[in-house]
Motif scaffolding. Structure first.
Motif, PDB file in Angstrom:
ATOM      1  N   TYR A   1       0.840  -1.210   0.000  1.00  0.00           N
ATOM      2  CA  TYR A   1       0.000   0.000   0.000  1.00  0.00           C
ATOM      3  C   TYR A   1       0.871   1.256   0.000  1.00  0.00           C
TER       4      TYR A   1
ATOM      5  N   ALA B   1      -0.765   4.325  -0.019  1.00  0.00           N
ATOM      6  CA  ALA B   1      -1.590   5.299   0.701  1.00  0.00           C
ATOM      7  C   ALA B   1      -2.660   4.524   1.468  1.00  0.00           C
ATOM      8  N   LEU B   2      -3.075   5.060   2.609  1.00  0.00           N
ATOM      9  CA  LEU B   2      -4.131   4.434   3.406  1.00  0.00           C
ATOM     10  C   LEU B   2      -5.273   5.421   3.594  1.00  0.00           C
ATOM     11  N   TYR B   3      -6.481   4.929   3.579  1.00  0.00           N
ATOM     12  CA  TYR B   3      -7.625   5.771   3.942  1.00  0.00           C
ATOM     13  C   TYR B   3      -7.745   5.745   5.451  1.00  0.00           C
ATOM     14  N   VAL B   4      -7.672   6.901   6.066  1.00  0.00           N
ATOM     15  CA  VAL B   4      -7.744   6.961   7.527  1.00  0.00           C
ATOM     16  C   VAL B   4      -8.747   8.018   7.955  1.00  0.00           C
ATOM     17  N   THR B   5      -9.232   7.842   9.180  1.00  0.00           N
ATOM     18  CA  THR B   5     -10.049   8.891   9.796  1.00  0.00           C
ATOM     19  C   THR B   5      -9.113   9.731  10.649  1.00  0.00           C
ATOM     20  N   ASP B   6      -9.150  11.044  10.443  1.00  0.00           N
ATOM     21  CA  ASP B   6      -8.277  11.915  11.242  1.00  0.00           C
ATOM     22  C   ASP B   6      -8.631  11.791  12.715  1.00  0.00           C
TER      23      ASP B   6
END
Ligand SMILES: Nc1nc2c(c(=O)[nH]1)N[C@H]1C(S)=C(S)[C@@H](COP(=O)(O)OP(=O)(O)OC[C@H]3O[C@@H](n4cnc5c(N)ncnc54)[C@H](O)[C@@H]3O)O[C@H]1N2
Ligand code: MOO
Length: 369
Positions: A115, A117-122
């Motif tokens: 990966y 890039a990762l999708y994250v919640t701030d």
């Protein structure tokens, strides 16, 4: 493993162009030449094996004679020391549950799995507003003024609960300053301390009314902490962002109650993290209850038991400072050996951190307002 890739039974001919000092196939090389039956080639740990390799022999388990033949010093098991593809995971497999925090190990795993890039919640952004003209920021309490215990305590505690603390401001008991601060706050969550009750300088409720905020929780049946509140603030002028306010009561242990029962679940939800599994422990002795409300009492875990601690009055921090959690005491109280739900402190280990300390002893007195 560092050694030789071999095909078929030995002894093996080391491939032409190689000898026992040749590096052979190194990690990072693509598509090495296939091996023929009875052939061997030096290979490094992590290198791709040539097609038709049947085993890898570790360097300490083989010997090359002066004719360039490789001999095994011990039995060779087919497939030995060959790491198959897809051992750890397969394409499309879920590696982590949704909501998993991005720890250093998760960053390593993500990179290993390719990966970029990762999708994250701030982390939710939190601003702390400490209210109260009586608060001192250094030295001993004096002349009716006391030390601000919440300004130093809340920021690291909020960070441990997953927040990014963007500011800590002391506003005194100034209604206009509070109004201005709430109207213009850009954080996801504003945490105020004090001013939640109905005294002459308790400005939180009037200011929320003035801002037309929506009160979601306005007091709870919990001691300490019953005046705690949760509100949704109107969107900022620049549009759209939902902001919440957690109003913690000024009494320090009451503020801890609100922190763990209102701020913690709010921050967890905003941070996209699932709710923690509740857990229980039997209480060592009888614990008196409030007639109508639930009590939250600091406890230390000693062996299998939760032991309620002394100095648990709403204005006191002495018990929570050595506690492993808060026990939930139902109205009317709990009896010896009764299983009680425990609220975790974000820094305690399962099984208890303070059990061996000579913490203030078992609860004898009740102190709630
Ligand atoms: N008429 C009523 N009065 C009060 C009630 C009630 O039910 N009816 N409840 C009491 C309870 S319980 C609590 S808790 C407090 C909550 O009051 P506030 O949130 O308005 O807090 P303050 O009045 O500002 O402060 C209460 C107490 O805590 C001290 N304090 C405040 N901030 C700090 C700080 N940062 N560090 C250390 N100590 C702090 C403050 O000096 C007061 O002693 O309301 C009761 N009243
Ligand atoms: O928070 Mo008060 O001190 O609820 O008891």
């Amino acid at each position: 493993m560092d050694g030789w890739a071999v095909a078929g039974p030995g002894p093996w001919n080391l491939l032409s162009g190689t000898d026992d000092r040749s590096p052979g196939i190194l990690a990072g090389q693509d598509s090495p030449e296939p091996l023929g039956d009875g052939e061997a080639v030096p290979i490094a740990t992590g290198a791709r094996i040539p097609r038709d390799t049947t085993a890898v022999i570790r360097s300490e388990h083989g010997r090359v004679d002066d004719k360039g033949h490789l001999h095994a010093r011990r039995e060779v098991v087919p497939g030995q020391d060959i790491r198959p593809r897809g051992q750890e995971c397969r394409v499309g497999e879920q590696l982590l549950p949704p909501g998993a925090p991005v720890t250093p190990a998760v960053l390593g795993l993500a990179a290993a799995a390719g990966y970029d890039a990762l999708y994250v919640t701030d982390r939710p952004r939190v601003e702390v507003l400490v209210l109260g003209d009586e608060l001192l920021t250094s030295g001993l309490p004096q002349e009716g003024r006391i030390r601000d215990a919440l300004g130093p305590m809340l920021p690291p505690w909020l960070r441990a609960l997953g927040a990014e603390v963007t500011a800590v401001r002391r506003l005194g008991d100034d209604a206009e300053a509070l109004h201005e601060a709430l109207a213009t706050a850009t954080a996801d969550v504003v945490v105020t301390t004090g001013g939640t009750a109905s005294g002459p300088v308790d400005h939180v409720h009037p200011t929320l009314r003035r801002l037309d905020a929506e009160l979601l929780v306005d007091g709870v049946a919990v001691r300490p902490g019953h005046p705690m509140l949760l509100a949704r603030l109107p969107a900022t002028a620049d549009g759209g962002r939902t902001r919440h306010l957690v109003g913690l009561p000024g009494n320090p242990l009451a503020a801890v109650s609100g922190l763990l029962t209102l701020a913690e679940p709010l921050l967890r939800g905003l941070g996209g993290r699932p709710a923690a599994e509740p857990y229980t422990a039997p209480v060592k002795d009888d614990v008196p209850g409030h007639p109508q409300d639930t009590r939250l009492v600091p406890v230390a875990l000693r062996g299998e038991y939760a032991v309620p601690l002394h100095y648990n009055g709403p204005a006191m921090l002495r018990s929570i400072a050595v506690a492993d959690g808060l026990a939930v005491i139902p109205p009317q109280g709990a009896s010896r050996r009764q299983e009680l739900e425990l609220l975790d402190l974000p820094w305690t280990e399962p099984g208890g951190m303070h059990g061996e300390l000579s913490a203030p002893g078992a609860d004898g007195e009740v102190c709630f307002t």
